[in-house]
Enzyme design. Structure first.
Site, mmCIF file in Angstrom:
data_model
loop_
_atom_site.group_PDB
_atom_site.id
_atom_site.type_symbol
_atom_site.label_atom_id
_atom_site.label_comp_id
_atom_site.label_asym_id
_atom_site.label_seq_id
_atom_site.Cartn_x
_atom_site.Cartn_y
_atom_site.Cartn_z
ATOM 1 N N ASN A 147 7.413 -13.234 69.107
ATOM 2 C CA ASN A 147 8.349 -13.625 68.552
ATOM 3 C C ASN A 147 9.856 -13.723 69.339
ATOM 4 O O ASN A 147 10.959 -13.766 69.047
ATOM 5 C CB ASN A 147 8.878 -12.342 67.514
ATOM 6 C CG ASN A 147 9.047 -10.893 68.352
ATOM 7 O OD1 ASN A 147 9.227 -11.127 69.580
ATOM 8 N ND2 ASN A 147 9.022 -9.866 67.769
ATOM 9 N N ARG A 285 18.394 -4.855 72.722
ATOM 10 C CA ARG A 285 18.290 -3.263 72.546
ATOM 11 C C ARG A 285 19.978 -2.728 72.241
ATOM 12 O O ARG A 285 20.548 -2.817 73.419
ATOM 13 C CB ARG A 285 17.576 -2.533 73.852
ATOM 14 C CG ARG A 285 16.056 -2.760 73.512
ATOM 15 C CD ARG A 285 15.604 -2.241 72.126
ATOM 16 N NE ARG A 285 14.080 -2.543 71.942
ATOM 17 C CZ ARG A 285 13.613 -3.708 71.551
ATOM 18 N NH1 ARG A 285 14.193 -4.530 70.915
ATOM 19 N NH2 ARG A 285 12.173 -3.963 71.380
ATOM 20 N N GLN A 314 17.226 3.561 65.696
ATOM 21 C CA GLN A 314 16.858 2.904 64.473
ATOM 22 C C GLN A 314 16.013 3.507 63.534
ATOM 23 O O GLN A 314 14.890 4.057 64.141
ATOM 24 C CB GLN A 314 16.156 1.535 64.933
ATOM 25 C CG GLN A 314 17.025 0.251 65.438
ATOM 26 C CD GLN A 314 16.633 -0.694 65.940
ATOM 27 O OE1 GLN A 314 17.292 -1.595 66.402
ATOM 28 N NE2 GLN A 314 15.403 -1.205 65.594
ATOM 29 N N HIS A 333 17.517 -4.942 62.253
ATOM 30 C CA HIS A 333 16.593 -5.532 63.056
ATOM 31 C C HIS A 333 15.738 -6.348 62.617
ATOM 32 O O HIS A 333 14.685 -5.917 62.444
ATOM 33 C CB HIS A 333 16.176 -4.172 64.063
ATOM 34 C CG HIS A 333 15.421 -4.708 65.135
ATOM 35 N ND1 HIS A 333 14.871 -3.722 66.203
ATOM 36 C CD2 HIS A 333 15.024 -5.898 65.998
ATOM 37 C CE1 HIS A 333 14.452 -4.463 67.131
ATOM 38 N NE2 HIS A 333 14.523 -5.562 67.060
HETATM 39 P P1 NAD Z 1 10.613 -11.336 79.100
HETATM 40 O O1 NAD Z 1 9.611 -10.184 79.780
HETATM 41 O O2 NAD Z 1 10.127 -12.390 79.036
HETATM 42 O O3 NAD Z 1 12.028 -11.212 79.754
HETATM 43 C C1 NAD Z 1 12.665 -10.144 80.237
HETATM 44 C C2 NAD Z 1 13.535 -10.636 81.409
HETATM 45 O O4 NAD Z 1 14.703 -9.575 81.758
HETATM 46 C C3 NAD Z 1 12.941 -10.955 82.565
HETATM 47 O O5 NAD Z 1 13.279 -11.907 83.300
HETATM 48 C C4 NAD Z 1 13.240 -10.054 83.629
HETATM 49 O O6 NAD Z 1 13.176 -10.475 85.065
HETATM 50 C C5 NAD Z 1 14.561 -9.641 83.186
HETATM 51 N N1 NAD Z 1 15.080 -8.506 83.698
HETATM 52 C C6 NAD Z 1 14.615 -6.985 83.395
HETATM 53 N N2 NAD Z 1 15.489 -6.078 84.058
HETATM 54 C C7 NAD Z 1 16.544 -6.792 84.402
HETATM 55 C C8 NAD Z 1 17.610 -6.343 85.070
HETATM 56 N N3 NAD Z 1 17.922 -5.076 85.169
HETATM 57 N N4 NAD Z 1 18.623 -7.140 85.355
HETATM 58 C C9 NAD Z 1 18.477 -8.499 85.064
HETATM 59 N N5 NAD Z 1 17.224 -9.027 84.602
HETATM 60 C C10 NAD Z 1 16.523 -8.107 84.390
HETATM 61 O O7 NAD Z 1 11.028 -10.596 77.684
HETATM 62 P P2 NAD Z 1 11.539 -11.657 76.401
HETATM 63 O O8 NAD Z 1 10.595 -11.890 75.563
HETATM 64 O O9 NAD Z 1 12.643 -12.517 76.878
HETATM 65 O O10 NAD Z 1 12.423 -10.303 75.653
HETATM 66 C C11 NAD Z 1 13.553 -9.587 76.486
HETATM 67 C C12 NAD Z 1 13.667 -8.300 75.312
HETATM 68 O O11 NAD Z 1 14.362 -8.712 74.191
HETATM 69 C C13 NAD Z 1 12.516 -7.443 75.276
HETATM 70 O O12 NAD Z 1 12.376 -6.729 76.161
HETATM 71 C C14 NAD Z 1 12.933 -6.568 74.172
HETATM 72 O O13 NAD Z 1 13.882 -5.401 74.247
HETATM 73 C C15 NAD Z 1 14.226 -7.465 73.326
HETATM 74 N N6 NAD Z 1 13.332 -8.368 72.094
HETATM 75 C C16 NAD Z 1 13.980 -7.922 70.872
HETATM 76 C C17 NAD Z 1 13.534 -8.492 69.692
HETATM 77 C C18 NAD Z 1 14.238 -8.347 68.367
HETATM 78 O O14 NAD Z 1 13.670 -8.501 67.358
HETATM 79 N N7 NAD Z 1 15.673 -8.344 68.264
HETATM 80 C C19 NAD Z 1 12.405 -9.074 69.778
HETATM 81 C C20 NAD Z 1 11.598 -9.318 70.969
HETATM 82 C C21 NAD Z 1 12.342 -8.852 71.984
#
Ligand code: NAD
Length: 393
Positions: A147, A285, A314, A333
């Protein structure tokens, strides 16, 4: 035979199934990086169905029960008397979605003596205590990429909603008003604004790619710098830290996982260093932001607007201040659980279960922790000391 405990959000108040707005969803063949979509042997639903709620059961119930497994599906997840708490002690597999997370604390994991596999149907496994899962050697998997584009679209929408001041304008129209001055006194063009992306993973990059045509000036930070040709293509400025990034943005979007490094990052001190009147969109988050610091910054005018769809906890209580704080465009959400997103993460959940029962490996990009340590996407995105692993950037 296994016991599978599935926690899903409640059915629509008007009953299940709903009346659908459309008869089908578009067929997507690959993700933008060329990564492949889930490919389970079969599906127990029609793509486009509402499968994220209890009656939709991710399309898993009939398949699992016909194979002889015990399946418990519930939306009752909080407190010692909840179905989740009562059924957890002998569950082998727990499945839940971040929209309605089954919080697997260290205490709950200690009680779940048979637990071997935890699946996040979606992305973001912070509702499971990953240290406790590692200590027990429990596998935690999520449906990476399922997603990410859904969330990127929601992010772009919320950036525009804030900057154009859509909520106010819609309320004036819906309530019979026509005062144009009231409607535009906080309305700007996005064109020319500086947009900063915190974490350029799958969602962050999709936001970059979708916002670039608006003529914005883009910058980002991440633990891993993007390839030079990618930075050139989108005219991206890299910052070494979020502290540096936020001093030069009109709009900040948040796309990092919730970890000990990111919890509470958007606090009074950081917000005070942003240009006056900046906007924040956080679909990552809720706990990455300090709840009350966000309210204070909106009330003082330091922030011109805040949007996102993630809260802590949540579901958020009815009196959560983000529901009513000034200039917010919050949603519950929902960004990652469009009917389109559901079809992909439900298929991915089935694929993970098929692998698990067959004894075949789960795709590395779906793994967060396994065998006592961070692996796959977990090693890249969640581990305190990350390794670049299976990213396909
Ligand atoms: P992803 O794993 O592709 O990307 C996460 C990125 O965060 C990576 O590039 C990583 O290097 C970076 N990162 C991690 N810790 C970090 C830090 N301390 N400083 C800087 N960069 C950091 O994941 P994604 O698919 O892009 O999703 C990201 C986040 O979005 C998920 O972990 C989730 O919490 C959230 N999400 C929310 C929904 C929603 O419905 N709102 C849906 C999917 C994901």
């Amino acid at each position: 035979m296994a016991k599978i405990l599935i926690v899903l959000y409640p059915d629509p108040i008007t009953g299940y199934p709903p009346t659908y707005a459309r008869t089908s969803i578009p067929q997507i063949d690959t993700y933008p990086t060329g990564a492949t979509l889930p490919s389970p042997k079969d599906l127990g639903f029609t793509p486009g169905d509402l499968v994220g709620c209890v009656s939709g059961n991710l399309g898993l119930k009939d398949w699992l029960e016909s194979a002889g497994h015990t399946v418990v599906i519930t939306d009752d997840k909080e407190g010692a008397d909840s179905v989740f708490e009562r059924e957890l002690h002998d569950a082998d597999v727990v499945i839940s979605q971040p929209f309605w997370p089954a919080y697997l604390t260290a205490e709950r994991i200690a009680k779940a003596k048979n637990l071997q596999l935890v699946i996040t149907a979606g992305i973001g496994s912070d509702h499971t205590d990953l240290n406790a899962a590692n200590e027990r050697g429990i596998t935690v998997a999520e449906v990476t990429y399922s997603n990410s584009i859904s969330v990127a679209e929601h992010t772009v929408m919320q950036v525009l909603v804030l900057v154009r001041d859509f909520v106010n304008q819609h309320q004036i129209a819906a309530s019979g008003g026509w005062n144009i001055a009231d409607a535009v006194e906080r309305s700007y063009d996005l064109e020319g604004m500086r947009v900063g992306i915190f974490a350029a993973g799958r969602i962050g990059r999709a936001v970059i790619e979708r916002l670039a045509p608006f003529g914005v000036r883009l910058s980002y930070t991440d633990r891993f710098r993007l390839p030079a040709e990618y930075e050139e293509k989108y005219n991206l400025t890299f910052h070494e830290s979020i502290e540096s990034l936020v001093t030069e943005v009109d709009v900040l979007t948040i796309h990092a996982p919730l970890t000990e490094q990111t919890r509470g990052l958007l606090n009074d001190e950081l917000l005070a260093t942003m240009p006056h009147g900046a906007y924040i969109v956080n679909p990552a988050r809720g706990a990455i932001a300090d709840r009350d610091a966000i309210v204070r910054a909106l009330e003082s005018g330091q922030l011109a607007g805040y949007a996102g769809d993630v809260w802590d906890p949540q579901p958020a209580p009815a009196d959560h201040p983000w529901r009513t704080m000034p200039h917010n465009a919050m949603t519950t959400h929902t960004s990652g659980t469009s009917l389109s997103g559901q079809a992909r993460y439900a298929a991915g959940t089935r694929e993970i279960l098929e692998n698990w029962f067959d004894g075949s490996p789960i795709r590395p990009e779906y793994i967060i922790v396994e065998g006592g340590g961070y692996k796959g996407t977990g090693a890249h995105s969640y581990a305190e000391k990350p390794t670049k692993d299976n990213q396909g950037v």
